[in-house]
Design a protein around this motif. Sequence first.
Motif, mmCIF file in Angstrom:
data_model
loop_
_atom_site.group_PDB
_atom_site.id
_atom_site.type_symbol
_atom_site.label_atom_id
_atom_site.label_comp_id
_atom_site.label_asym_id
_atom_site.label_seq_id
_atom_site.Cartn_x
_atom_site.Cartn_y
_atom_site.Cartn_z
ATOM 1 N N ALA A 1 -8.403 -35.920 -78.626
ATOM 2 C CA ALA A 1 -9.607 -35.108 -78.819
ATOM 3 C C ALA A 1 -9.273 -33.627 -78.762
ATOM 4 O O ALA A 1 -9.822 -32.822 -79.526
ATOM 5 C CB ALA A 1 -10.653 -35.463 -77.762
ATOM 6 N N THR A 2 -8.368 -33.258 -77.866
ATOM 7 C CA THR A 2 -7.968 -31.852 -77.762
ATOM 8 C C THR A 2 -7.151 -31.433 -78.974
ATOM 9 O O THR A 2 -7.265 -30.300 -79.446
ATOM 10 C CB THR A 2 -7.172 -31.604 -76.473
ATOM 11 O OG1 THR A 2 -7.722 -32.375 -75.411
ATOM 12 C CG2 THR A 2 -7.197 -30.129 -76.115
ATOM 13 N N TYR A 3 -6.320 -32.346 -79.463
ATOM 14 C CA TYR A 3 -5.619 -32.046 -80.718
ATOM 15 C C TYR A 3 -6.612 -31.737 -81.821
ATOM 16 O O TYR A 3 -6.423 -30.799 -82.612
ATOM 17 C CB TYR A 3 -4.718 -33.215 -81.130
ATOM 18 C CG TYR A 3 -4.239 -33.082 -82.558
ATOM 19 C CD1 TYR A 3 -3.227 -32.192 -82.889
ATOM 20 C CD2 TYR A 3 -4.846 -33.805 -83.585
ATOM 21 C CE1 TYR A 3 -2.812 -32.031 -84.202
ATOM 22 C CE2 TYR A 3 -4.439 -33.655 -84.894
ATOM 23 C CZ TYR A 3 -3.425 -32.762 -85.205
ATOM 24 O OH TYR A 3 -3.031 -32.594 -86.506
ATOM 25 N N MET A 4 -7.688 -32.494 -81.886
ATOM 26 C CA MET A 4 -8.703 -32.254 -82.918
ATOM 27 C C MET A 4 -9.358 -30.886 -82.749
ATOM 28 O O MET A 4 -9.691 -30.221 -83.741
ATOM 29 C CB MET A 4 -9.744 -33.365 -82.890
ATOM 30 C CG MET A 4 -9.229 -34.719 -83.341
ATOM 31 S SD MET A 4 -8.665 -34.737 -85.063
ATOM 32 C CE MET A 4 -10.237 -34.587 -85.924
ATOM 33 N N LEU A 5 -9.549 -30.442 -81.519
ATOM 34 C CA LEU A 5 -10.060 -29.085 -81.290
ATOM 35 C C LEU A 5 -9.097 -28.051 -81.861
ATOM 36 O O LEU A 5 -9.514 -27.065 -82.479
ATOM 37 C CB LEU A 5 -10.259 -28.838 -79.795
ATOM 38 C CG LEU A 5 -11.373 -29.629 -79.110
ATOM 39 C CD1 LEU A 5 -11.304 -29.418 -77.604
ATOM 40 C CD2 LEU A 5 -12.748 -29.207 -79.632
#
Length: 530
Positions: free
Chosen positions: A191-195
């Motif tokens: 999810a943080t990668y997607m941010l």
Amino acid sequence: MSLHRRLFLQQLGLGAAGLGLVSSWPLRSVADEAAGGQLPRSTPEEQGVSSASILAFLEAIAKSKHEFQSFMMVRHGHVIAEGWWSPYRANANHMLYSLSKSFTSTAVGFAVSEGKLKVSDLVTSFFPDDLPATISENLATLRVKHLLTMSVGHATDSTPIITKEQNWVRAFLALPIVKPPGSAFLYNSGATYMLSAVVQKVSGQKVIDYLQSRLFEPLGIEGMTWETCPRGINTGGWGLSVQTESLAKFGQFYLQKGVWNERQLLPAAWIEEATTFKIQQPAPHDEDLEKAKLTSDWLQGYCYQFWRCRHNAFRGDGAFGQFDIVMPDQEAVVAITCETSNMQTELNLVWDFLLPAMTDNPLPADGLAQERLRQKLAALALPLPDGRADSPLAAKISGKTFKTETNPGGTQSVSLQFQGNACVFTLNDARGAYPVQCGLGKWVDGVCNMPGIPPKITVGDLRPCKVAAGGAWRDENTFEMIWHFYETPHSDIVTCHFDGDKIKVEFLSSITQKSAAQPEPNIVLQGVAA
């Protein structure tokens, strides 16, 4: 990261409650001298902290099973204690693991403040070319705020799945979302990668470059690095490396609600939004939540890629004990780099020793305690291997090549060359030679490009890496080395056993050593003198 956060939830320890103190000092911005690169320095007592208590903290660390590698305490914008356990050092970057997430969250904050995106934006709106053929109802309602709060709705952390692919964004969007977004917390580095991917999409820059003029340059943070995915997007949830003081500055920046040198870099409203309770983590093993919260810093609520702590504090944290702890009530910041298998008991040391040490007013000067603290901080060091600097066998095996038996790593031979108070251990495979310089009774710096080195749980090859190595003869036939990869939390113990013309080389990574009751070597090589 491939290691799930639940590993640490299963290792929560017990902690004593600390004192919640309200400072009489007005909250103020760091002095202009910080613009030159360093935070201002002060004595503990001048900032209302007992030097004797910091000494007790360091003594408790020495008695613990935690391998602290650096520590910096800031009070009222001044560094009052700092130390690095040799061979770690002040001017070296340190791998942050998931503490990287808090920096990614900061990049989102800047993008929101500049009108480039909103936390209510739909994630699918940013990646029209990477969407699955069928968009589920849950994917259609996934918003940026759900990425920020680890409430995507996946059944498991997406990271081990998406990082096997070339296009991590497409792989993430293709995963089933089994729960409505926002309904449940699940630690999810993907999810943080997607941010990170969203910020790059709306800004045209990688997160590390986007933060350069907005955060890093104003705070005097230099030399940082950040891993990327195969398509050149910063990994976001891990992979950032900075110096310890850079961590302290980052925490101070949040303590000052986005102000630095009297400039409001990031709106205070965003700082408040990013660091306050957003979603409750579930109690492990079906424990009673309210009871578990009394001793757990992992159950105080999750924010926007920050964790709430007990004592009204918040933190960024990363695997193995990387911490940036912000204590607004005490106007204090504590930055720690470490390798441990129990991050809760590491935090307990802060609550048990440093939190009660802070008072509302300056304390009388304590020259004796201050000098003892200064000497203690200057002498911090990790232990070298036990043993002697020489053995009668050293001259006999020095320079010999030991051909190794067939092994999974493809190693063909190893050798050791002893000269004076140092040696060179060399591993050879079909691609080349990989030497590591090692001091005898001291640390010697070098660079290592050996396959599988350093041990890690991140995605990607971190070679070449900086290493400080020291060795000793445990007995006449056993030579042991410790290789500290001092820009990571990790190390290897490399033991060479000699029996006539035979050699057995055992590699034991610190990850295995600290996580297993009876650790076994990760790699064992058998060889015979050529």
